[in-house]
Design an enzyme around this catalytic site. Structure first.
Site, PDB file in Angstrom:
ATOM      1  N   GLY A  84       8.135 -75.058  73.266  1.00  0.00           N
ATOM      2  CA  GLY A  84       7.202 -73.943  73.475  1.00  0.00           C
ATOM      3  C   GLY A  84       7.414 -72.788  72.532  1.00  0.00           C
ATOM      4  O   GLY A  84       6.498 -71.986  72.299  1.00  0.00           O
ATOM      5  N   SER A  86       7.807 -73.221  69.391  1.00  0.00           N
ATOM      6  CA  SER A  86       7.227 -73.608  68.097  1.00  0.00           C
ATOM      7  C   SER A  86       5.717 -73.832  68.155  1.00  0.00           C
ATOM      8  O   SER A  86       5.069 -73.972  67.118  1.00  0.00           O
ATOM      9  CB  SER A  86       7.916 -74.883  67.575  1.00  0.00           C
ATOM     10  OG  SER A  86       9.272 -74.594  67.258  1.00  0.00           O
ATOM     11  N   PRO A  92       2.615 -78.918  68.146  1.00  0.00           N
ATOM     12  CA  PRO A  92       2.379 -79.154  69.578  1.00  0.00           C
ATOM     13  C   PRO A  92       3.704 -79.323  70.325  1.00  0.00           C
ATOM     14  O   PRO A  92       4.693 -79.781  69.732  1.00  0.00           O
ATOM     15  CB  PRO A  92       1.576 -80.461  69.605  1.00  0.00           C
ATOM     16  CG  PRO A  92       1.026 -80.632  68.223  1.00  0.00           C
ATOM     17  CD  PRO A  92       2.008 -79.977  67.303  1.00  0.00           C
ATOM     18  N   ASP A  93       3.690 -78.993  71.608  1.00  0.00           N
ATOM     19  CA  ASP A  93       4.883 -79.330  72.391  1.00  0.00           C
ATOM     20  C   ASP A  93       4.699 -80.751  72.904  1.00  0.00           C
ATOM     21  O   ASP A  93       3.868 -81.497  72.383  1.00  0.00           O
ATOM     22  CB  ASP A  93       5.104 -78.292  73.511  1.00  0.00           C
ATOM     23  CG  ASP A  93       3.991 -78.325  74.557  1.00  0.00           C
ATOM     24  OD1 ASP A  93       3.924 -77.401  75.382  1.00  0.00           O
ATOM     25  OD2 ASP A  93       3.174 -79.279  74.537  1.00  0.00           O
ATOM     26  N   PHE A  94       5.461 -81.167  73.895  1.00  0.00           N
ATOM     27  CA  PHE A  94       5.407 -82.565  74.322  1.00  0.00           C
ATOM     28  C   PHE A  94       4.565 -82.751  75.570  1.00  0.00           C
ATOM     29  O   PHE A  94       3.784 -83.716  75.650  1.00  0.00           O
ATOM     30  CB  PHE A  94       6.836 -83.081  74.588  1.00  0.00           C
ATOM     31  CG  PHE A  94       7.669 -83.150  73.336  1.00  0.00           C
ATOM     32  CD1 PHE A  94       8.463 -82.079  72.952  1.00  0.00           C
ATOM     33  CD2 PHE A  94       7.608 -84.275  72.526  1.00  0.00           C
ATOM     34  CE1 PHE A  94       9.195 -82.132  71.770  1.00  0.00           C
ATOM     35  CE2 PHE A  94       8.346 -84.336  71.340  1.00  0.00           C
ATOM     36  CZ  PHE A  94       9.140 -83.258  70.966  1.00  0.00           C
ATOM     37  N   ARG A  95       4.700 -81.807  76.523  1.00  0.00           N
ATOM     38  CA  ARG A  95       4.142 -82.107  77.846  1.00  0.00           C
ATOM     39  C   ARG A  95       2.983 -81.217  78.271  1.00  0.00           C
ATOM     40  O   ARG A  95       2.477 -81.373  79.371  1.00  0.00           O
ATOM     41  CB  ARG A  95       5.277 -82.039  78.885  1.00  0.00           C
ATOM     42  CG  ARG A  95       6.323 -83.127  78.663  1.00  0.00           C
ATOM     43  CD  ARG A  95       7.526 -83.020  79.586  1.00  0.00           C
ATOM     44  NE  ARG A  95       8.466 -84.119  79.315  1.00  0.00           N
ATOM     45  CZ  ARG A  95       9.379 -84.080  78.338  1.00  0.00           C
ATOM     46  NH1 ARG A  95       9.473 -83.002  77.558  1.00  0.00           N
ATOM     47  NH2 ARG A  95      10.185 -85.098  78.097  1.00  0.00           N
ATOM     48  N   GLN A 165      16.262 -77.679  71.653  1.00  0.00           N
ATOM     49  CA  GLN A 165      15.894 -79.100  71.773  1.00  0.00           C
ATOM     50  C   GLN A 165      14.995 -79.493  70.604  1.00  0.00           C
ATOM     51  O   GLN A 165      14.636 -80.651  70.458  1.00  0.00           O
ATOM     52  CB  GLN A 165      15.167 -79.348  73.093  1.00  0.00           C
ATOM     53  CG  GLN A 165      15.988 -79.006  74.315  1.00  0.00           C
ATOM     54  CD  GLN A 165      15.146 -79.032  75.567  1.00  0.00           C
ATOM     55  OE1 GLN A 165      15.023 -80.051  76.246  1.00  0.00           O
ATOM     56  NE2 GLN A 165      14.541 -77.903  75.888  1.00  0.00           N
ATOM     57  N   ASN A 166      14.599 -78.508  69.824  1.00  0.00           N
ATOM     58  CA  ASN A 166      13.598 -78.739  68.788  1.00  0.00           C
ATOM     59  C   ASN A 166      14.202 -79.384  67.546  1.00  0.00           C
ATOM     60  O   ASN A 166      15.358 -79.143  67.204  1.00  0.00           O
ATOM     61  CB  ASN A 166      12.903 -77.422  68.424  1.00  0.00           C
ATOM     62  CG  ASN A 166      12.174 -76.838  69.624  1.00  0.00           C
ATOM     63  OD1 ASN A 166      11.902 -77.545  70.593  1.00  0.00           O
ATOM     64  ND2 ASN A 166      11.886 -75.554  69.586  1.00  0.00           N
ATOM     65  N   ASP A 168      12.311 -79.310  64.651  1.00  0.00           N
ATOM     66  CA  ASP A 168      11.470 -78.843  63.535  1.00  0.00           C
ATOM     67  C   ASP A 168      12.225 -77.979  62.527  1.00  0.00           C
ATOM     68  O   ASP A 168      11.683 -77.633  61.476  1.00  0.00           O
ATOM     69  CB  ASP A 168      10.256 -78.070  64.096  1.00  0.00           C
ATOM     70  CG  ASP A 168      10.668 -76.951  65.063  1.00  0.00           C
ATOM     71  OD1 ASP A 168      10.004 -76.787  66.104  1.00  0.00           O
ATOM     72  OD2 ASP A 168      11.672 -76.259  64.794  1.00  0.00           O
ATOM     73  N   HIS A 185      19.119 -82.012  70.168  1.00  0.00           N
ATOM     74  CA  HIS A 185      18.434 -83.306  69.998  1.00  0.00           C
ATOM     75  C   HIS A 185      18.379 -83.699  68.527  1.00  0.00           C
ATOM     76  O   HIS A 185      17.511 -84.468  68.106  1.00  0.00           O
ATOM     77  CB  HIS A 185      17.034 -83.252  70.617  1.00  0.00           C
ATOM     78  CG  HIS A 185      17.107 -83.142  72.118  1.00  0.00           C
ATOM     79  ND1 HIS A 185      16.014 -82.911  72.916  1.00  0.00           N
ATOM     80  CD2 HIS A 185      18.165 -83.219  72.973  1.00  0.00           C
ATOM     81  CE1 HIS A 185      16.395 -82.854  74.190  1.00  0.00           C
ATOM     82  NE2 HIS A 185      17.705 -83.034  74.242  1.00  0.00           N
ATOM     83  N   CYS A 193      21.452 -95.323  58.574  1.00  0.00           N
ATOM     84  CA  CYS A 193      20.955 -96.709  58.626  1.00  0.00           C
ATOM     85  C   CYS A 193      21.256 -97.291  60.005  1.00  0.00           C
ATOM     86  O   CYS A 193      22.377 -97.162  60.520  1.00  0.00           O
ATOM     87  CB  CYS A 193      21.650 -97.562  57.559  1.00  0.00           C
ATOM     88  SG  CYS A 193      21.236 -99.314  57.694  1.00  0.00           S
ATOM     89  N   CYS A 217      17.565 -98.851  54.036  1.00  0.00           N
ATOM     90  CA  CYS A 217      18.880 -98.515  53.483  1.00  0.00           C
ATOM     91  C   CYS A 217      19.083 -99.268  52.161  1.00  0.00           C
ATOM     92  O   CYS A 217      18.896-100.501  52.122  1.00  0.00           O
ATOM     93  CB  CYS A 217      19.947 -98.927  54.497  1.00  0.00           C
ATOM     94  SG  CYS A 217      21.618 -98.879  53.857  1.00  0.00           S
ATOM     95  N   SER A 258      10.267 -77.126  79.323  1.00  0.00           N
ATOM     96  CA  SER A 258       9.929 -77.599  80.675  1.00  0.00           C
ATOM     97  C   SER A 258      11.195 -77.924  81.469  1.00  0.00           C
ATOM     98  O   SER A 258      11.137 -78.277  82.639  1.00  0.00           O
ATOM     99  CB  SER A 258       9.049 -78.854  80.582  1.00  0.00           C
ATOM    100  OG  SER A 258       9.778 -79.894  79.907  1.00  0.00           O
ATOM    101  N   ASP A 283       4.932 -71.572  82.359  1.00  0.00           N
ATOM    102  CA  ASP A 283       4.982 -71.847  83.805  1.00  0.00           C
ATOM    103  C   ASP A 283       6.426 -71.912  84.299  1.00  0.00           C
ATOM    104  O   ASP A 283       7.367 -72.002  83.525  1.00  0.00           O
ATOM    105  CB  ASP A 283       4.262 -73.175  84.129  1.00  0.00           C
ATOM    106  CG  ASP A 283       4.223 -74.113  82.915  1.00  0.00           C
ATOM    107  OD1 ASP A 283       5.324 -74.401  82.393  1.00  0.00           O
ATOM    108  OD2 ASP A 283       3.134 -74.481  82.471  1.00  0.00           O
TER     109      ASP A 283
END
Ligand code: APR
Length: 336
Positions: A84, A86, A92-95, A165-166, A168, A185, A193, A217, A258, A283
């Site tokens: 959120g 980014s 876009p976010d995921f959910r 968690q991003n 990017d 992440h 590889c 590889c 989220s 939210d």
């Protein structure tokens, strides 16, 4: 024994040397990794999450949090960030229903949304992920006001660590040093590889992906995967810094997530109960919804508006404008 339902706290589970993403965000988890049983923390809740906590019930406001930061009463701010932060940069976010990645995967040949980030599916068919990765190419996006607010927090010496968690890379692009970052992440900064484990700089991976080629590889011909963490893979060792950072934190900011993916989500429970937690998100999410604490502050709505309001309350608006001007002048493709 699943740890989910514990009303008081979801301790982090350690699988041997590494910590693995263990759930799909719907409360079920993907099972033990490689058959190794989870080792729940042995310490009691107070041993992990502190037994502080103000004796009197006091509802804090965004203004109170701003005062704690402005007066430098909080010098060890830990931040938890998700996709959120980014979306204002165009990623876009995921959910988010309709706009999130998981609502727009029809064009990819995946059996269900999360499969695009699952190792077993990637090894079976890497093309859906590689097509999505091309859209995520870090060079296409710029940091936004939320990233620069966190950079300002660092510049003022009050950011203990930013857990993101991003993938990017916009936190680094905003000038936050790697020492202050935990990319829980992973990131596209390097690739490995999937067969012989030979590593390569991210640039090599991108050369193939942007050329619509599956990266192979040069040593053994295996498929190369960027070092982002797929479901079922261990998190980077650096994630374990949380064991020290969160108990030391004197303020927790939770921005644009989220809180559906473990073990990242449970970090929200890892600060002492006396420590204010500020959630800024469209939210209500995670344990702040089902297990709120007396010193939680929740600012729902558009994140950029919330951050700009906090910056205004901090009296940092001018500093922010100067920083954004300086930094955007540095980014490639921006007019100086
Ligand atoms: N303002 C406020 N909130 C926003 C904004 C915005 N502009 N844009 C998005 N959000 C909120 C969404 O409402 C949602 O609550 O940010 C949150 C983003 O949640 P997710 O899309 O689930 O992203 P995230 O929490 O980062 O996902 C975690 O899931 O698929 C995995 O590995 C992937 O790292 C990712 C993890």
């Amino acid at each position: 024994m699943a740890l989910w339902g514990q009303p008081a706290v979801r301790a982090l589970r350690l699988w041997g040397p590494g910590v693995h993403i263990i759930c799909d965000g719907k409360g079920g988890y993907l099972g033990d990794i490689g058959g190794r049983r989870p080792i729940a923390f042995s310490a009691g809740v107070s041993g992990i999450f502190g037994n502080g906590g103000s004796s009197k019930k006091e509802k804090l406001s965004l203004q109170d949090v701003a005062e704690l930061i402005r007066a430098r009463a909080c010098q060890r701010v830990v931040v938890m960030a998700g996709a959120g932060i980014s979306t204002p940069s165009g990623i876009p976010d995921f959910r988010s229903p309709g706009s999130g990645y998981y609502s727009n995967l029809q064009q990819y040949d995946v059996p269900y949304p999360e499969a695009i980030f699952e190792l077993s599916f990637f090894l079976y068919n890497p093309k859906p992920f590689l097509s999505l990765a091309k859209k995520l190419y870090p060079g296409n996006y710029r940091p936004n006001v939320t990233h620069y607010f966190l950079r300002l927090l660092h510049d003022k010496g009050q950011l203990l660590r930013l857990y993101t968690q991003n993938i990017d890379g916009l936190e680094r692009a905003s000038g936050i040093p790697a020492s202050k970052l935990v990319e829980a992440h992973g990131s596209f900064a390097s690739a490995t590889c999937t067969v012989c484990r030979a590593t390569a700089p991210g640039e090599d991976f991108w050369a193939d992906v942007l050329g619509d080629r599956v990266p192979h590889c040069p040593v053994c011909g295996g498929v190369r995967k960027p070092d982002i963490v797929f479901f079922g893979e261990p998190l980077p060792d650096r994630f374990l810094l949380h064991v020290v950072d969160f108990p030391m934190a004197d303020l927790l900011l939770i921005l644009g997530t989220s809180l559906q993916v473990e073990p990242f989500a449970s970090l929200s429970e890892a600060v002492r109960s006396s420590v204010p937690r500020l959630l800024m998100n469209r939210d209500m999410v995670g344990s702040l919804a089902w297990c709120p604490r007396s010193r939680d502050v929740v600012q729902l709505g558009d994140l950029v508006h919330s951050v700009e309001r906090l910056v205004e309350l901090l009296g940092w608006t001018e500093d922010m404008q100067d920083l954004v001007q300086r930094e955007t002048g540095k980014l490639p493709g921006c007019d100086a």
